[in-house]
Write a protein that holds these residues in place. Sequence first.
Motif: not given
Lengths: 85, 213
Positions: B52, B64, B81-82, B138, B151-154, B159
């Motif tokens: 990170i 991130f 993250p990273g 979101i 961002f990552r979400s459903s 995913t």
Amino acid sequence: MILIPCPWCGPRNVSEFRYADEAKVRPDPNATTPERWRTYLYMRDNPAGWTTEKWFHRAGCRRYFTLERDTVSNAVRAAEASREV
Amino acid sequence: MAERAPIARSPISPAPPVTVEYGWEISARRTSADLRIMDCTPLVKILVRASIDGGVARALEVPFGRAACDERGVLVVGSGPGEWLLLAPPGAGTETVRRVEEVRDREIVSILDVTHGRALVRISGEEAVDLLAKVCGIDFSDEVTPDGTAFRSSVAKLTTDVVRDDQDGVRSYLLHCERSFGQYLFDSLHDAGDEFGIEIEGFAGSKALSQPG
Ligand SMILES: [Zn+2]
């Protein structure tokens, strides 16, 4: 619906996560006894009330983190140092 | 016999008329609709994993949760993250990988070209907010997810990496998922956008990525 406070992503729907066991310290496999190892693998405290758990943010940051949950009411709160598992 | 170059195909079947450009089979459809969906899979996609706070993180500059276009027109996305996703024009893969490889980092760095392993879709238009609100939990308001948010979400239970990357002041989102889910994601978004008059626009390099500067 339960909102899980991910320490990386913020509050998200519980459906994005996977429960990953009660938080506990993994014994050193080279120094532990079979009994302690078996206890670590299979035994759960399963209290009625607040407990500290590991969760995995499957559909988000893909990180494990620590969470506190009340097993009676399903209330959740971020654990201190929640980014450390 | 003339030498034949391989043609890459997106997992999302192109809307007719179909043409070949950039070495990819793409849709040549054009539209003037306010809400548009474009299969941007031909863009180069490089996945970088590193610590990170190491050298690579400092060189990429994007943390991130954020995304920004660098001076060469590569969209650097802080996808985890990273973890970074670099989106570049078709054909820029080798050059983009080399630039990350040259960065010194004390920790292990992994650089993977996932161009052909992932699908990428762009939705443009002000009503993209209403479309996405149907398939993702979101908050897409400017206060919570302004331009440059990642961002990552459903999304439609899948995913998905979501990047808000407005173009010329018009709201626009990139959605990135595993290749095998590409057609499903595209169809789900197209269905969700039907009530807002969404139309398919074929891939065009100049429209798929914002230009630098
Ligand atoms: Zn997360």
